[in-house]
Write an enzyme that holds these catalytic residues in place. Structure first.
Site, PDB file in Angstrom:
ATOM      1  N   SER A  17       0.817  -1.234   0.165  1.00  0.00           N
ATOM      2  CA  SER A  17       0.104   0.200   0.039  1.00  0.00           C
ATOM      3  C   SER A  17       0.948   1.321   0.131  1.00  0.00           C
ATOM      4  O   SER A  17       2.152   1.358   0.132  1.00  0.00           O
ATOM      5  CB  SER A  17      -0.978  -0.112   1.126  1.00  0.00           C
ATOM      6  OG  SER A  17      -0.245   0.687   2.295  1.00  0.00           O
ATOM      7  N   VAL A  18       0.074   2.451  -0.142  1.00  0.00           N
ATOM      8  CA  VAL A  18       0.817   3.693  -0.260  1.00  0.00           C
ATOM      9  C   VAL A  18       1.367   3.930   1.225  1.00  0.00           C
ATOM     10  O   VAL A  18       2.267   4.759   1.294  1.00  0.00           O
ATOM     11  CB  VAL A  18      -0.020   4.535  -0.665  1.00  0.00           C
ATOM     12  CG1 VAL A  18      -1.381   4.905   0.482  1.00  0.00           C
ATOM     13  CG2 VAL A  18       0.343   6.173  -0.819  1.00  0.00           C
ATOM     14  N   LYS A  19       0.982   3.221   2.340  1.00  0.00           N
ATOM     15  CA  LYS A  19       1.304   3.818   3.512  1.00  0.00           C
ATOM     16  C   LYS A  19       2.668   3.305   3.918  1.00  0.00           C
ATOM     17  O   LYS A  19       3.223   3.796   4.925  1.00  0.00           O
ATOM     18  CB  LYS A  19       0.190   2.978   4.620  1.00  0.00           C
ATOM     19  CG  LYS A  19      -0.999   3.596   4.483  1.00  0.00           C
ATOM     20  CD  LYS A  19      -1.247   5.042   4.876  1.00  0.00           C
ATOM     21  CE  LYS A  19      -2.661   5.288   5.051  1.00  0.00           C
ATOM     22  NZ  LYS A  19      -2.895   6.714   5.418  1.00  0.00           N
ATOM     23  N   ASP A  20       3.179   2.521   3.124  1.00  0.00           N
ATOM     24  CA  ASP A  20       4.790   2.180   3.426  1.00  0.00           C
ATOM     25  C   ASP A  20       5.627   3.308   3.402  1.00  0.00           C
ATOM     26  O   ASP A  20       6.839   3.518   3.803  1.00  0.00           O
ATOM     27  CB  ASP A  20       5.362   1.123   2.077  1.00  0.00           C
ATOM     28  CG  ASP A  20       4.711  -0.178   2.245  1.00  0.00           C
ATOM     29  OD1 ASP A  20       3.968  -0.504   3.288  1.00  0.00           O
ATOM     30  OD2 ASP A  20       4.922  -0.893   1.333  1.00  0.00           O
ATOM     31  N   ARG A  21       5.268   4.449   2.402  1.00  0.00           N
ATOM     32  CA  ARG A  21       5.701   5.512   2.172  1.00  0.00           C
ATOM     33  C   ARG A  21       6.033   6.408   3.744  1.00  0.00           C
ATOM     34  O   ARG A  21       7.074   6.885   4.041  1.00  0.00           O
ATOM     35  CB  ARG A  21       5.399   6.490   1.248  1.00  0.00           C
ATOM     36  CG  ARG A  21       5.580   5.818  -0.193  1.00  0.00           C
ATOM     37  CD  ARG A  21       4.631   6.809  -1.347  1.00  0.00           C
ATOM     38  NE  ARG A  21       4.328   6.123  -2.412  1.00  0.00           N
ATOM     39  CZ  ARG A  21       5.432   6.459  -3.474  1.00  0.00           C
ATOM     40  NH1 ARG A  21       6.370   7.098  -3.351  1.00  0.00           N
ATOM     41  NH2 ARG A  21       5.121   5.682  -4.764  1.00  0.00           N
TER      42      ARG A  21
END
Length: 477
Positions: free
Chosen positions: A51-55
């Site tokens: 997901s984008v939340k890794d960033r």
């Protein structure tokens, strides 16, 4: 990629967390039928944690280490619907931190299991409580931070490093991959970090661009119907990971140029289309974002065909769909919430239409009403069972607190276990099992063999109660 020692000519990463970012753009070609704009999806489920939340996870942890807020051997405590937890767990795993994540109960079992698979501990809390309630996932996480020695809460809702991570990575990637030709950004709004950081970068990068070159990038937020961002009051909705019932400080409301509200039904329908037609197995918030992008593109085409033909619309798909196989991609689950109809034959809707009497949309009582009030409502409308809800109709599924039956209440009163002046919530039973308005009569018959009554749901909203008596009356006709 790293190179070292005798493997100097071999490319590899020291840890999976080093592979965050650099996700591709994919053109949508089927769901965009009839549109002249180029619509590109940024596929964030190709991040290592899905997901984008890794960033934001990587950025927040490194900043906390630098400030001394997170020390060796510490514990990361965060309220998360799953994706942020995975990102945090990936980074924490490498650095030796313990993770405790607090999830609302609307988060699928699949996503909770994923968090546990990465070694995190998961605490589940009720969805249908306000943010300041002691059992809310915000309050529970705050309490755990105080109770656990060496705990640190990233607090993605207020942490400035969330938006900063997107300003430093997501925005520049979109600008570079479109060769600076992006004209619109569409992103769901949850904690607000993705749209704030990415949108702010694209605004800055395009600020000096002439109208002939596309002008300043237009930023559009996609929001679940009911969320505060699109003017709702924060009442519950089913799509996960986006929308809020309060205003996070990580969100800058001046960045989006427009917010488009999308219903659960439309979000889930588009999510399933993306898998069937575009080969993109993604989550419900992705379907919501794409639906918002298509609506905007249609409106632009109607009002300014030339601008629509030049438009390059990038829509962020924040996560993958494997965590939703038991929900959005499960026909039984979709039917139980009224999002899918039976293939053929008589339906639950047909049964409800034959019920006699002047029934309101949903006969109900509230948790703070008395047992006497509940019995009077049951008698007044000639029903045997009804839901206990925390709001007036139209009710959201997350506002159903439980159920009461005439027989159980009267038995409790005559046995001396309940007083007529007691609050209803002291004597209510669990919420009734769900059945969708479009499900077949045979499905209702099977369900009523296991329960005395069912909550009828249409597009995710409770609309009535179906009992064995109702079904018998329908079959007799």
């Amino acid at each position: 990629m790293a190179r070292r020692g005798r493997l100097s000519n071999v490319k590899y990463a020291h840890h999976i967390s080093e592979l965050v970012g650099g996700t591709p753009l994919v053109q949508l070609s089927s769901v965009t039928g009839g549109l002249t704009a180029t619509i590109l999806a940024k596929v964030e489920y190709l991040n290592p944690g899905g997901s984008v939340k890794d960033r934001i996870a990587l950025k927040m942890i490194e900043a906390a280490e630098a400030s001394g807020a997170l020390r060796p051997g510490g514990t990361i405590v965060e309220p998360t619907s799953g994706n942020t937890g995975v990102g945090l767990a990936l980074v924490a795993q490498r650095k030796g931190y313990r993770c405790v994540f607090v999830c609302p109960d609307k988060v699928s079992q699949d996503k909770r299991d994923v968090l546990r698979a990465y070694g995190a501990e998961v605490v589940v809390t009720p969805t249908a409580v306000p943010p300041d309630h002691p059992d809310s996932y915000y309050s529970v996480s705050d309490r755990l931070v105080l109770e656990i020695d060496g705990a640190w809460k990233p607090n993605q809702y207020a942490n400035p490093n969330g938006p900063a991570s997107h300003y430093e990575s997501t925005g520049p990637e979109i600008w570079a991959d479109t060769d600076g030709r992006v004209t619109h950004l569409v992103a769901g709004v949850g904690t607000g970090g993705t749209i704030t950081g990415t949108g702010r970068y694209l605004h800055d990068a395009s600020a000096a661009r002439s109208e002939a070159d596309g002008g300043r990038v237009v930023v559009i937020g996609a929001d679940p119907a009911g969320s505060v961002y699109s003017g709702g009051d924060g009442r519950p909705y089913l799509v996960e990971g986006v929308g809020e019932d309060f205003w996070p400080t990580a969100y800058d409301p001046t960045v989006p140029d427009e917010i488009i509200a999308v219903s659960d039904a439309d979000s889930f329908a588009m999510t399933r289309r993306l898998a069937r037609e575009e080969g993109l197995l993604v989550g419900g918030s992705c379907g919501m974002a794409v639906e918002a992008a298509l609506r905007y593109a249609r409106r632009l085409q109607d009002t300014d065909p030339e601008a629509a033909a030049r438009a390059v619309i990038v829509v962020i798909l924040p996560d993958g769909g494997r965590g939703y196989l038991s929900k959005i991609f499960n026909d039984s689950w979709m039917r139980s919430y009224g999002f899918l109809a039976a293939d053929e034959g008589a339906t639950v809707a047909d049964v409800l239409k034959t019920k006699t009497g002047a029934l309101p949309d949903l006969v109900h009582t509230h948790p703070n009403e008395t047992v006497r009030d509940a019995i009077e409502i049951l008698h007044e409308y000639g029903v045997s069972q009804m839901p206990v809800v925390g709001a007036e109709p139209p009710v959201k599924i997350g506002e159903v607190a439980g159920a009461v039956s005439e027989r159980a209440l009267l038995d409790a009163v005559f046995a001396g276990d309940a007083a007529l002046s007691d609050r209803v919530d002291r004597h209510m039973s669990p919420a009734l099992p769900l059945i969708g308005m479009g499900e077949g009569v045979q499905a209702a018959r099977a369900a009523l063999q296991q329960a005395d009554a069912l909550m009828v749901v249409d597009d995710g909203a409770p609309v009535g109660v179906l009992t064995r008596h109702d079904l018998l009356g329908f079959l007799a006709r």
